[in-house]
Scaffold this motif. Structure first.
Motif, PDB file in Angstrom:
ATOM      1  N   MET C   1     -80.978  39.475  86.436  1.00  0.00           N
ATOM      2  CA  MET C   1     -81.941  38.909  85.493  1.00  0.00           C
ATOM      3  C   MET C   1     -82.543  37.637  86.064  1.00  0.00           C
ATOM      4  SD  MET C   1     -80.935  38.662  81.461  1.00  0.00           S
ATOM      5  CE  MET C   1     -79.183  39.110  81.616  1.00  0.00           C
ATOM      6  N   LYS C   2     -83.791  37.674  86.430  1.00  0.00           N
ATOM      7  CA  LYS C   2     -84.437  36.452  86.919  1.00  0.00           C
ATOM      8  C   LYS C   2     -85.373  35.854  85.865  1.00  0.00           C
ATOM      9  CE  LYS C   2     -87.268  34.514  90.585  1.00  0.00           C
ATOM     10  NZ  LYS C   2     -87.899  34.703  91.898  1.00  0.00           N
ATOM     11  N   HIS C   3     -86.054  36.757  85.134  1.00  0.00           N
ATOM     12  CA  HIS C   3     -87.002  36.311  84.120  1.00  0.00           C
ATOM     13  C   HIS C   3     -86.569  36.809  82.740  1.00  0.00           C
ATOM     14  CE1 HIS C   3     -89.599  35.383  87.484  1.00  0.00           C
ATOM     15  NE2 HIS C   3     -89.666  36.650  87.861  1.00  0.00           N
ATOM     16  N   LEU C   4     -87.076  36.166  81.690  1.00  0.00           N
ATOM     17  CA  LEU C   4     -86.973  36.742  80.352  1.00  0.00           C
ATOM     18  C   LEU C   4     -88.395  36.828  79.820  1.00  0.00           C
ATOM     19  CD1 LEU C   4     -85.388  37.791  77.937  1.00  0.00           C
ATOM     20  CD2 LEU C   4     -85.265  35.445  77.083  1.00  0.00           C
ATOM     21  N   LEU C   5     -89.000  38.003  80.018  1.00  0.00           N
ATOM     22  CA  LEU C   5     -90.411  38.189  79.649  1.00  0.00           C
ATOM     23  C   LEU C   5     -90.564  39.016  78.389  1.00  0.00           C
ATOM     24  CD1 LEU C   5     -91.684  38.916  83.250  1.00  0.00           C
ATOM     25  CD2 LEU C   5     -91.871  36.760  81.984  1.00  0.00           C
ATOM     26  N   SER C   6     -89.722  40.040  78.273  1.00  0.00           N
ATOM     27  CA  SER C   6     -89.805  40.951  77.138  1.00  0.00           C
ATOM     28  C   SER C   6     -88.412  41.483  76.838  1.00  0.00           C
ATOM     29  CB  SER C   6     -90.727  42.129  77.485  1.00  0.00           C
ATOM     30  OG  SER C   6     -90.503  43.210  76.594  1.00  0.00           O
ATOM     31  N   ILE C   7     -88.147  41.704  75.556  1.00  0.00           N
ATOM     32  CA  ILE C   7     -86.872  42.330  75.192  1.00  0.00           C
ATOM     33  C   ILE C   7     -86.779  43.721  75.825  1.00  0.00           C
ATOM     34  CG2 ILE C   7     -85.562  43.272  73.251  1.00  0.00           C
ATOM     35  CD1 ILE C   7     -85.383  40.266  73.321  1.00  0.00           C
ATOM     36  N   ALA C   8     -87.928  44.354  76.066  1.00  0.00           N
ATOM     37  CA  ALA C   8     -87.921  45.702  76.651  1.00  0.00           C
ATOM     38  C   ALA C   8     -87.267  45.730  78.033  1.00  0.00           C
ATOM     39  CB  ALA C   8     -89.355  46.232  76.737  1.00  0.00           C
ATOM     40  N   ASP C   9     -87.189  44.591  78.684  1.00  0.00           N
ATOM     41  CA  ASP C   9     -86.573  44.549  80.018  1.00  0.00           C
ATOM     42  C   ASP C   9     -85.048  44.475  79.969  1.00  0.00           C
ATOM     43  OD1 ASP C   9     -89.181  44.415  80.955  1.00  0.00           O
ATOM     44  OD2 ASP C   9     -89.158  42.220  81.129  1.00  0.00           O
ATOM     45  N   LEU C  10     -84.490  44.286  78.771  1.00  0.00           N
ATOM     46  CA  LEU C  10     -83.044  44.086  78.653  1.00  0.00           C
ATOM     47  C   LEU C  10     -82.358  45.359  78.166  1.00  0.00           C
ATOM     48  CD1 LEU C  10     -82.948  40.608  76.824  1.00  0.00           C
ATOM     49  CD2 LEU C  10     -82.720  41.049  79.284  1.00  0.00           C
ATOM     50  N   SER C  11     -81.238  45.682  78.776  1.00  0.00           N
ATOM     51  CA  SER C  11     -80.413  46.777  78.269  1.00  0.00           C
ATOM     52  C   SER C  11     -79.605  46.258  77.080  1.00  0.00           C
ATOM     53  CB  SER C  11     -79.458  47.254  79.351  1.00  0.00           C
ATOM     54  OG  SER C  11     -78.515  46.228  79.627  1.00  0.00           O
ATOM     55  N   ARG C  12     -79.039  47.201  76.323  1.00  0.00           N
ATOM     56  CA  ARG C  12     -78.177  46.821  75.201  1.00  0.00           C
ATOM     57  C   ARG C  12     -77.026  45.945  75.697  1.00  0.00           C
ATOM     58  NH1 ARG C  12     -76.181  50.906  70.515  1.00  0.00           N
ATOM     59  NH2 ARG C  12     -74.940  49.414  69.314  1.00  0.00           N
ATOM     60  N   ASP C  13     -76.488  46.253  76.876  1.00  0.00           N
ATOM     61  CA  ASP C  13     -75.387  45.456  77.424  1.00  0.00           C
ATOM     62  C   ASP C  13     -75.838  44.039  77.762  1.00  0.00           C
ATOM     63  OD1 ASP C  13     -73.623  47.483  77.152  1.00  0.00           O
ATOM     64  OD2 ASP C  13     -73.458  47.961  79.293  1.00  0.00           O
ATOM     65  N   GLU C  14     -77.013  43.933  78.329  1.00  0.00           N
ATOM     66  CA  GLU C  14     -77.512  42.593  78.673  1.00  0.00           C
ATOM     67  C   GLU C  14     -77.746  41.747  77.418  1.00  0.00           C
ATOM     68  OE1 GLU C  14     -79.784  43.179  82.943  1.00  0.00           O
ATOM     69  OE2 GLU C  14     -80.742  44.022  81.156  1.00  0.00           O
ATOM     70  N   HIS C 132     -91.787  37.268  71.747  1.00  0.00           N
ATOM     71  CA  HIS C 132     -91.116  35.976  71.645  1.00  0.00           C
ATOM     72  C   HIS C 132     -89.619  36.285  71.766  1.00  0.00           C
ATOM     73  CE1 HIS C 132     -90.119  31.973  70.723  1.00  0.00           C
ATOM     74  NE2 HIS C 132     -90.605  31.837  69.512  1.00  0.00           N
ATOM     75  N   PRO C 133     -89.203  36.668  72.980  1.00  0.00           N
ATOM     76  CA  PRO C 133     -87.863  37.256  73.114  1.00  0.00           C
ATOM     77  C   PRO C 133     -86.702  36.342  72.738  1.00  0.00           C
ATOM     78  CG  PRO C 133     -88.945  37.008  75.278  1.00  0.00           C
ATOM     79  CD  PRO C 133     -89.967  36.730  74.239  1.00  0.00           C
ATOM     80  N   SER C 134     -86.796  35.033  73.014  1.00  0.00           N
ATOM     81  CA  SER C 134     -85.658  34.184  72.652  1.00  0.00           C
ATOM     82  C   SER C 134     -85.471  34.120  71.140  1.00  0.00           C
ATOM     83  CB  SER C 134     -85.794  32.775  73.257  1.00  0.00           C
ATOM     84  OG  SER C 134     -86.904  32.094  72.705  1.00  0.00           O
ATOM     85  N   GLN C 135     -86.576  34.247  70.392  1.00  0.00           N
ATOM     86  CA  GLN C 135     -86.475  34.280  68.925  1.00  0.00           C
ATOM     87  C   GLN C 135     -85.721  35.525  68.468  1.00  0.00           C
ATOM     88  OE1 GLN C 135     -87.780  31.936  66.571  1.00  0.00           O
ATOM     89  NE2 GLN C 135     -86.568  33.125  65.134  1.00  0.00           N
ATOM     90  N   ALA C 136     -86.027  36.671  69.078  1.00  0.00           N
ATOM     91  CA  ALA C 136     -85.350  37.910  68.699  1.00  0.00           C
ATOM     92  C   ALA C 136     -83.860  37.841  69.038  1.00  0.00           C
ATOM     93  CB  ALA C 136     -86.006  39.095  69.415  1.00  0.00           C
ATOM     94  N   LEU C 137     -83.530  37.234  70.171  1.00  0.00           N
ATOM     95  CA  LEU C 137     -82.120  37.137  70.564  1.00  0.00           C
ATOM     96  C   LEU C 137     -81.355  36.214  69.626  1.00  0.00           C
ATOM     97  CD1 LEU C 137     -82.688  37.018  74.429  1.00  0.00           C
ATOM     98  CD2 LEU C 137     -81.537  38.869  73.160  1.00  0.00           C
ATOM     99  N   LEU C 138     -81.993  35.113  69.215  1.00  0.00           N
ATOM    100  CA  LEU C 138     -81.283  34.212  68.293  1.00  0.00           C
ATOM    101  C   LEU C 138     -81.191  34.830  66.906  1.00  0.00           C
ATOM    102  CD1 LEU C 138     -83.028  32.198  66.080  1.00  0.00           C
ATOM    103  CD2 LEU C 138     -84.030  31.489  68.235  1.00  0.00           C
TER     104      LEU C 138
END
Lengths: 310, 310, 310
Positions: C1-14, C132-138
């Motif tokens: 993981m180098k960037h956080l651009l979109s939630i679509a780039d993350l697996s459920r595990d990540e 706004h991926p950090s918002q979705a993660l929080l």
């Protein structure tokens, strides 16, 4: 002591403690390496809803020298401008886990209100026409370091008293320390109901600066807000300077040992002449220097005590 | 060295020392952990009366990597906007106990004036149309790292020379290092009185970029201020680009080894074409990278020497 | 993981890893001394082309608590306002040697584009109407800490869905975690083509909030942008509040255990009533608190991994 909202909340002893700690902080300020580990890992928000250079910078420097993390927020560009209530905004910042908010706000009482909404320490850095307690503490510190104990000293506070938060905090602080205070202003800029104040708080009122100056140990010149000019409070700037400005002629009326303060920014030629501002008895830059030391002391007393919130 | 106000104040040896120290700083910049303890407990004010991204950020990063406390002040929202004199404002910031002010100001000579009012080190980060010494030092550093010793090298400086503080600092710096400089500009953007300059300072003047390019080791393209467009200095942007822009056609006129610099921000399509800006011989991003290293070196030489103020 | 651009780039595990690390970070946040040495000597630029209090402060606090150097840049006062291209501006900041840019930009896709231009890590802190991926993660972190594993939980997302980057990121995140999502909005604020979305992404669509509320584990109220008022999306604010606001009456329709979220800033009386905002089941301030912890986790995963750039 969790908050610093008003000088009225401090006992004479507490004022003395803040000034005493400031002496050690002033020593740090004179070192080449200005850094204490005291507030490492503590977070301070400078929350300024009004513009400020000196107060904001002074608090920011104080925080950084004590190793705190400092963050600046202004009213502009915050959610307040998106219609969020002040309460929601401050509760949001509080929820991030900050330890202190240093608040300047155009509304009198805003910092006290914010203190009821949050868990962190609140410092009033100037609220409307109400109070500016750190200014009064640094003024008292500066005066004490030149004049010694302020008990029984004669101090005149001169200028736009109606609109001044600096006046209110200084009056409370100087009275708590036992100084004799005389308020001097044109009738239009003297707070209304001052007659009843005088009865209870034992300070003097005068409209004649020339008569007061020969008896002072210190004269505290307050800034005339430029926007008063068009408010009908006095005929012209020149008229104000002639009647209430600290001019070269008036300097000569003061006792030799008497000192001059001004919280800045100064209107040179209006409430204070260049002669007075730059006189050997002027403490204007001493006040600024003391400002950082006194604010370090305030941060220390509010954040590093046993009872402080985490 | 207490201040950095003008390249004219530096000897060739001092310029060399700043560049040599910057080499070590550049190594720090390439590390994962970019942090030196050198300026811990020292306080640097970035005092920018004009907007700036790259210069302000570059100094701020340099300061932080050397562990200094850095504080940003702008002209807006300061007491200057409340009518306070510049002198009172800077004396106030100085009295807080800061070690350095990095000053950008629209008035030529403002940083030198400020240096006389304060006790701290002053760095000129661009004053009016006068000088921008840290830019010249980073340009010289970048050129030296690609071309070797600049003594005897041919360098053309091209563009809006009349209004350029970058020109003045670079001309002084390159001449001190022994480079041969040719100034190229339309007659309307060539500083007046350049004839007498040329006599004393031994640089060349040309109005024909095509004739100059075949002989350069480096061409330094300067930004055309957009506001010049309406000032009658040249007919149209297109006309300027045709006559003085570094286009693909002109790239081919340059010797293979010759390099291109630009202090940024670039007007692509005006003074420099996309081909030239992105050419393998373009050092534009090397300049930015060197900027942090050279500014770390400047902070080091001004603040960590034996003679520095506390 | 180098960037956080979109939630679509993350697996459920990540997503799970980021949330798990955030638990430890949340512990740090509850300490008196909030400081980890993890990112000492790393430099983070908060590059905000749009105003923001909470997201910018939250990232700035997260960076400072992890000992990173943090620098704020805005669109105003940067070279972008002098006509420089976004590409040149970001390549310039990158060339200084920064490790991460946290980017908010009014254009959808800007952070992804910037990631292709630079060497540093890019975090999307909100781009146009995209993500706004950090918002979705929080949000997911906050919901999980109250409801447990989100697999199979019923979550309604309500409000101005057409223009919401928070919706897009949350929908992707909640679906990845196995939650059942129902989108509720007036027809004018439901994204067009939602029919085809529903077919592929298996979420429900409803225009009747009263019918949805009895079955939710959580209701996520989104902010109505004030500027929509005049856009003809709904007749009046009062009409919107009556049809789609979370009022006291609607609170009573929800199951007892169900919780309420809102990304802030809230329009009290519009999309959410004071009763709902301040209800015991409201997680609004928990979201803010989690925001710092989750962002610390994001910084940790992007910058302190073995594969991170120097």
């Amino acid at each position: 002591m969790k908050h610093l909202l008003s000088i009225a909340d401090l006992s004479r002893d507490e004022i003395g403690e803040i000034m005493d700690t400031a002496i050690s902080m002033h020593d740090v300020q004179r070192r080449q390496v200005k850094k204490l580990p005291t507030l490492r890992g503590r977070t301070i928000i400078n929350f300024f809803f009004e513009d400020s250079t000196r107060t904001r910078s002074s608090f920011e420097i104080a925080g950084k020298w004590m190793s705190a993390d400092t963050i600046n927020l202004t009213g502009k560009g915050t959610s307040v401008s998106k219609g969020e209530s002040l309460r929601d905004t401050v509760k949001t910042v509080d929820a991030m886990g900050v330890d202190m908010m240093i608040v300047r706000h155009m509304a009198s009482g805003a910092p006290a209100q914010i203190a009821q909404w949050t868990n962190c320490s609140i410092v009033n850095a100037g609220d409307g026409m109400h109070e500016h307690p750190s200014q009064a503490l640094l003024d008292a510190y500066t005066l004490r370091s030149k004049l010694g104990d302020l008990d029984g000293k004669h101090i005149a506070i001169v200028g736009d008293l109606t609109h001044s938060r600096v006046l209110r905090s200084n009056l409370l602080c100087l009275r708590a320390l036992g100084a004799n205070v005389t308020l001097v202003a044109p009738p239009t800029l003297m707070p209304s109901g001052i007659g009843s104040w005088a009865a209870t708080d034992s300070f003097e009122v005068s409209y004649d600066l020339d008569a007061v100056l020969p008896h002072v140990d210190a004269v505290m010149m307050l800034r005339v807000q430029r926007e008063r000019m068009s408010g009908g409070y006095f005929p012209t700037a020149r008229e104000y300077a002639v009647r209430y400005g600290l001019t070269a002629r008036r300097l000569a009326l003061m006792p030799r040992h008497a000192v001059i303060t001004h919280p800045g920014p100064m209107n040179r030629g209006l409430e204070i002449s260049a002669d007075a501002a730059d006189d050997a008895q002027s403490l204007v830059l001493d006040q600024v220097s003391a400002g950082v030391a006194v604010r370090m002391s305030i941060l220390f007393h509010l954040l590093s005590g046993e009872g402080s919130s985490a």
